[in-house]
Design a protein around this motif. Structure first.
Motif, mmCIF file in Angstrom:
data_model
loop_
_atom_site.group_PDB
_atom_site.id
_atom_site.type_symbol
_atom_site.label_atom_id
_atom_site.label_comp_id
_atom_site.label_asym_id
_atom_site.label_seq_id
_atom_site.Cartn_x
_atom_site.Cartn_y
_atom_site.Cartn_z
ATOM 1 N N LYS A 104 -12.472 4.434 8.696
ATOM 2 C CA LYS A 104 -11.756 4.283 7.434
ATOM 3 C C LYS A 104 -11.102 2.914 7.426
ATOM 4 C CE LYS A 104 -8.520 6.215 4.152
ATOM 5 N NZ LYS A 104 -7.849 7.416 3.654
ATOM 6 N N LEU A 142 -6.131 2.830 -3.811
ATOM 7 C CA LEU A 142 -5.287 3.746 -3.036
ATOM 8 C C LEU A 142 -4.453 4.690 -3.903
ATOM 9 C CD1 LEU A 142 -4.079 1.269 -0.239
ATOM 10 C CD2 LEU A 142 -5.692 3.150 0.027
ATOM 11 N N PHE A 190 -9.650 1.242 -0.257
ATOM 12 C CA PHE A 190 -10.180 1.714 1.022
ATOM 13 C C PHE A 190 -11.668 1.981 0.917
ATOM 14 C CE2 PHE A 190 -10.591 6.443 0.696
ATOM 15 C CZ PHE A 190 -10.063 6.632 -0.561
ATOM 16 N N ALA A 246 0.851 -1.201 0.000
ATOM 17 C CA ALA A 246 0.000 0.000 0.000
ATOM 18 C C ALA A 246 0.882 1.245 0.000
ATOM 19 C CB ALA A 246 -0.920 0.000 1.217
ATOM 20 N N ILE A 255 -8.705 0.403 5.351
ATOM 21 C CA ILE A 255 -7.707 0.265 4.288
ATOM 22 C C ILE A 255 -7.340 -1.207 4.181
ATOM 23 C CG2 ILE A 255 -5.363 0.862 3.514
ATOM 24 C CD1 ILE A 255 -5.527 3.437 5.013
ATOM 25 N N TRP A 261 -6.470 -2.351 8.002
ATOM 26 C CA TRP A 261 -6.472 -1.450 9.150
ATOM 27 C C TRP A 261 -7.814 -0.730 9.194
ATOM 28 C CZ3 TRP A 261 -2.464 -1.130 5.416
ATOM 29 C CH2 TRP A 261 -1.273 -1.760 5.783
ATOM 30 N N GLY A 312 0.587 1.950 -3.626
ATOM 31 C CA GLY A 312 -0.858 2.175 -3.531
ATOM 32 C C GLY A 312 -1.623 0.922 -3.918
ATOM 33 N N ASP A 313 -1.033 -0.240 -3.622
ATOM 34 C CA ASP A 313 -1.608 -1.520 -4.046
ATOM 35 C C ASP A 313 -2.637 -1.987 -3.011
ATOM 36 O OD1 ASP A 313 -2.141 -3.864 -5.343
ATOM 37 O OD2 ASP A 313 -0.177 -4.775 -4.985
ATOM 38 N N GLY A 314 -3.823 -1.403 -3.091
ATOM 39 C CA GLY A 314 -4.887 -1.757 -2.174
ATOM 40 C C GLY A 314 -6.093 -0.869 -2.394
ATOM 41 N N ARG A 319 -2.466 -5.101 -0.255
ATOM 42 C CA ARG A 319 -2.023 -6.404 -0.751
ATOM 43 C C ARG A 319 -1.011 -7.034 0.205
ATOM 44 N NH1 ARG A 319 -3.566 -8.281 -6.095
ATOM 45 N NH2 ARG A 319 -3.053 -6.185 -6.839
#
Lengths: 283, 283
Positions: free
Chosen positions: A93, A152, A38, A30, A95, A116, A34-36, A98
C-alpha cells in the motif's frame, strides 16, 4: 514478511532504527484533510507488473490535485529495484501525502510530499468459487472533479463496508450513486456481459477508476468484447450473462450471487481472466 | 504558546517526554481514509464557551459514522478543567480518529479511538473593516448522508482554498454545490439579510453545519430576525441588505465585497455580533 518504508527509507520495526521517520506528524495533511492519494499494488517476483496503470492514475492526481509528483516518479524505479527484488509475492500500500503544513486548508508552497509504503503478505485472493455481493445502502458522494482518483477521502467506502460482517458470507458490496445507478464495489470495479458486449459503469461523476478496469477496457477488440461505459440500474446486472469484479489484488473475479440471486456464468470471463493472469501474474 | 495532547496526555515538545504518544501510526484510519472528525475550538479564559454546540455536532457524528464517543465525552470536562485553566485565549484543533486498524475499510470491533488536541495562539481575527470574498470554481461534493458533519474528508476545501493567494486581497471564498447554489465559505457559513428576514443555505445535501450558524438560527425571535434555510443563487447575496460569515474563531464577520462588488451594510448585523460576543467572548 512486513516491510515499511517512509520517503524511501526502510524503517526497521524490530530495532527501531529510523523510528523518527516512522513517526507521522499531527501536521501531516493526509491526516488533517485526507490531502493525498493511495495505490494498492500487487508485487510479483520483485516487480509491480501493473505499475504503468498505477502511475497513470497518479499522474491524473498530479494534474487535478496539483500534487508535485515528478521527484517521486524519478526515484520510484530505482527504489523498487533496490528494495523489492527479494519480495517474491506481496501486497503493497502506497500512500502519498501533500506533506506537513501550518493550520488551515491553504496548500504550503512549495509542498514537501511525504510517502509511505507498507508491504504485507498477499491476502487470500485465490479465485473463489462462490463470490457473493450485497447491496450497500450508503451511496457514493457525487464529485465530478475528483471522480476516478484514488484519493484519501474514503469515508463513503468505510460506511459501505460497515454494512456487512464476516458471518454474512458476503465477499463484496455494490455501491450506487445518488440516482440509484450501479457504480462500483467498495474496493473493486464492476463489469457485466450481455450478448457480445461488456458493460461497466460510467465513472465521470463519482467512483474510482481502477487499474484492472482500464486494462480490461484497453483489451476490447483483442481478448475482450466491445466495452460500453454507461449508467445502469441493478436489474441490468441481475439479467446479465455474467458479472465480474476487478482490482489489482484479485485481478478478475467472477460474481456468483448478487443480493442472494444467482448470477449466470460465461466462459468468456474465464478467457479474459486467463489473459490477465498471463500478462501480470504468471507472465 | 503551543500545547499538544494525545489521548489526553500532554506531549512535551521540548524534552520529548511522551513522544511515543505523539507518534501517529501509519495504520491510523484518520490518515488512511479520513475516518474521523474534527472541531476548531475557541478558548476564552480557560474554557470553551461554545462547547455545547461542538458536542452536538460530535454527537451527530457518533450517530451517523458510528464513532463510539461516550468515553471521550465523559473525560472531556475534567480534561479541560485540568489542562486549559491557564490558557487565557487560544485556538484549539481537536481531531478524533476511529483509531488504528488492519488493512481494509472494515471498521475494527471494538474501535479504539485516538484523539489529539493542538492549542495555538488565536490567529488574527480582529473584526476586519474590509472582508472580501472570491467565488470558488471547485464545487462541493454532494453527500446527503454526511452533510453537516465536520469529518476529515476535506479535499473539497483544500481545492477551493488553493484558488486564491495572499496577494489577491481576499479573505474567504464562496463555495457552490453542483447545481450552482451558494452553500458556504471554505471555512465558514454564510448568511444574508433581506428586509426583516435572514437567510442561510440549506445544508441537507452538502456542507458543514457550523456552531455559530446553529447559534444564529437559535436566536430567531430573540436578537435575530426570522431565519429561512433555502437554496439560493449568487444574485440573492449580491442584492441583499447585508451579508455575513460565521465560524467559531471569527464569530460573526460582515462581508464588504463579493467578487469585487460592494455589499451593503446593516446595523442589524452589528447587533447580532454584539450579542454573540457578549455571550461567548466577553461574557
Amino acid at each position: 514478511m512486513e516491510l515499511f518504508f517512509a520517503n524511501g527509507v526502510l524503517i526497521d520495526q524490530n530495532t527501531g532504527t529510523g523510528n523518527a521517520h516512522k513517526c507521522i506528524s499531527i501536521n501531516d495533511r493526509a491526516l488533517q484533510y485526507g490531502d493525498g492519494v493511495f495505490e494498492t499494488l500487487r508485487i510479483v517476483n520483485g516487480d509491480i507488473p501493473m505499475w504503468g496503470y498505477h502511475q497513470q492514475r497518479l499522474k491524473n492526481a498530479q494534474n487535478i490535485l496539483g500534487l508535485p509528483l515528478n521527484n517521486f516518479f524519478s526515484q520510484w524505479n530505482e527504489f523498487i529495484a533496490t528494495n523489492l527484488s527479494r519480495v517474491e509475492s506481496g501486497c503493497a500500500k502506497l500512500i502519498i501525502s501533500r506533506g506537513e503544513g501550518p493550520r488551515g486548508y491553504k496548500i504550503p508552497q512549495p509542498a514537501q510530499l511525504n510517502w509511505w509504503l507498507s508491504i504485507t503478505e498477499l491476502p487470500d485472493i485465490a479465485t473463489k468459487e462462490k463470490f457473493r455481493l450485497t447491496l450497500c445502502r450508503h451511496t457514493l458522494s457525487r464529485q465530478p472533479t475528483l471522480a476516478g482518483l484514488k484519493h484519501l477521502n474514503r469515508l463513503d467506502q468505510v460506511m459501505a463496508r460497515s454494512e456487512w460482517s464476516e458471518q454474512d458470507n458476503i465477499e463484496e458490496g455494490i455501491m450506487f450513486n445518488l440516482d440509484g445507478d450501479v457504480i462500483e464495489g467498495t474496493m473493486s470495479n464492476i463489469f457485466w456481459l450481455k450478448g457480445d458486449q461488456l458493460f461497466t459503469p460510467d465513472l465521470s461523476q463519482e467512483g474510482v477508476d481502477g487499474c484492472v478496469r482500464r486494462w480490461v477496457i484497453a483489451q476490447q477488440g483483442h481478448s475482450s468484447p466491445v466495452i460500453i461505459e454507461k449508467c445502469a440500474k441493478l436489474d441490468q446486472l441481475l439479467t446479465a450473462d455474467a458479472v465480474f469484479l476487478t482490482n489489482s489484488l484479485i485481478g478478475i473475479q467472477k460474481v456468483t450471487e448478487i443480493d442472494s440471486q444467482v448470477i449466470t456464468q460465461s466462459t468468456k470471463i474465464e478467457t479474459l481472466a486467463t489473459e490477465f493472469n498471463r500478462q501480470f501474474i504468471h507472465g
